[in-house]
Design a protein around this motif. Sequence first.
Motif, PDB file in Angstrom:
ATOM      1  N   ALA A   9       0.835  -1.137   0.098  1.00  0.00           N
ATOM      2  CA  ALA A   9      -0.020   0.095  -0.111  1.00  0.00           C
ATOM      3  C   ALA A   9       0.849   1.258  -0.028  1.00  0.00           C
ATOM      4  O   ALA A   9       0.435   2.168  -0.906  1.00  0.00           O
ATOM      5  N   VAL A  45       1.980   3.085  -3.348  1.00  0.00           N
ATOM      6  CA  VAL A  45       0.852   3.507  -4.129  1.00  0.00           C
ATOM      7  C   VAL A  45       0.405   4.821  -3.314  1.00  0.00           C
ATOM      8  O   VAL A  45       0.205   5.961  -3.984  1.00  0.00           O
ATOM      9  N   LEU A  46       0.316   4.677  -1.958  1.00  0.00           N
ATOM     10  CA  LEU A  46      -0.304   5.915  -1.106  1.00  0.00           C
ATOM     11  C   LEU A  46       0.886   7.183  -1.228  1.00  0.00           C
ATOM     12  O   LEU A  46       0.133   8.272  -1.462  1.00  0.00           O
ATOM     13  N   THR A  75       0.077   8.869  -4.567  1.00  0.00           N
ATOM     14  CA  THR A  75      -1.150   9.322  -4.824  1.00  0.00           C
ATOM     15  C   THR A  75      -1.851  10.047  -3.859  1.00  0.00           C
ATOM     16  O   THR A  75      -2.256  11.176  -4.279  1.00  0.00           O
ATOM     17  N   SER A 130      -7.934  10.350  -3.699  1.00  0.00           N
ATOM     18  CA  SER A 130      -8.539   9.107  -3.449  1.00  0.00           C
ATOM     19  C   SER A 130      -9.009   8.317  -4.941  1.00  0.00           C
ATOM     20  O   SER A 130      -8.654   7.296  -4.859  1.00  0.00           O
ATOM     21  N   ARG A 166      -5.594   7.081  -6.051  1.00  0.00           N
ATOM     22  CA  ARG A 166      -5.138   5.945  -5.410  1.00  0.00           C
ATOM     23  C   ARG A 166      -5.951   4.746  -5.870  1.00  0.00           C
ATOM     24  O   ARG A 166      -5.270   3.651  -6.180  1.00  0.00           O
ATOM     25  N   ASP A 167      -7.332   4.683  -5.819  1.00  0.00           N
ATOM     26  CA  ASP A 167      -8.137   3.623  -6.333  1.00  0.00           C
ATOM     27  C   ASP A 167      -7.940   3.207  -7.658  1.00  0.00           C
ATOM     28  O   ASP A 167      -8.013   1.882  -8.009  1.00  0.00           O
ATOM     29  N   HIS A 182      -4.939   3.427  -9.219  1.00  0.00           N
ATOM     30  CA  HIS A 182      -3.607   3.240  -9.482  1.00  0.00           C
ATOM     31  C   HIS A 182      -3.488   1.569  -9.794  1.00  0.00           C
ATOM     32  O   HIS A 182      -3.966   0.773  -9.152  1.00  0.00           O
ATOM     33  N   ASP A 223      -1.317  -0.809  -9.081  1.00  0.00           N
ATOM     34  CA  ASP A 223      -0.700  -1.602  -8.080  1.00  0.00           C
ATOM     35  C   ASP A 223      -1.786  -1.708  -6.820  1.00  0.00           C
ATOM     36  O   ASP A 223      -1.338  -2.589  -5.985  1.00  0.00           O
ATOM     37  N   PHE A 224      -2.813  -0.862  -6.666  1.00  0.00           N
ATOM     38  CA  PHE A 224      -3.591  -0.674  -5.544  1.00  0.00           C
ATOM     39  C   PHE A 224      -4.282  -1.941  -5.437  1.00  0.00           C
ATOM     40  O   PHE A 224      -4.632  -2.554  -4.085  1.00  0.00           O
ATOM     41  N   TYR A 265      -2.691  -4.836  -3.131  1.00  0.00           N
ATOM     42  CA  TYR A 265      -2.722  -4.503  -1.946  1.00  0.00           C
ATOM     43  C   TYR A 265      -4.287  -4.889  -1.289  1.00  0.00           C
ATOM     44  O   TYR A 265      -4.017  -5.657  -0.232  1.00  0.00           O
TER      45      TYR A 265
END
Length: 142
Positions: A61, A64-65, A68, A102, A105-106, A108, A110-111, A114
Amino acid sequence: MSAPPTASKGTRAARKAAAAGSTPGPLAIVAPPGKPLVDHRIYIIALRKMPEFLQVFNQLAMPVLMQTLGHPLGFWTSLVGPQNQFVHLWAYDDLADYERRSAARDAHPDFARYLAASGHLITAQETRLIRAVAMPGWVAGA
């Protein structure tokens, strides 16, 4: 009338350490100026699964976080009270900033890895959006 509260010696030292790039202490966490909206997340982790969750979160996570959402305000686990809780805070300019980051992030690629790797570790989640409030006579970082 008493004087406004001032930061303790320990708090000032923690803030200096954070500014110098070392690991901040828990009192060094102060919302950045101009970011009055905070995403306050609480995850309830399955019994005896916190170490596994933290490893998955950190490895899958966090990259990615960081891309983003930017830098978090911090991470905590419960010590007293309800157990098996993982808490993290992220600051935003406003609701539009929160929604934009957000969505990034959603979306992405690679998310999803996770989410798949952590699904069996998380039993519940609370998401709160909280906003800063002015406290006359108190200055952050003073």
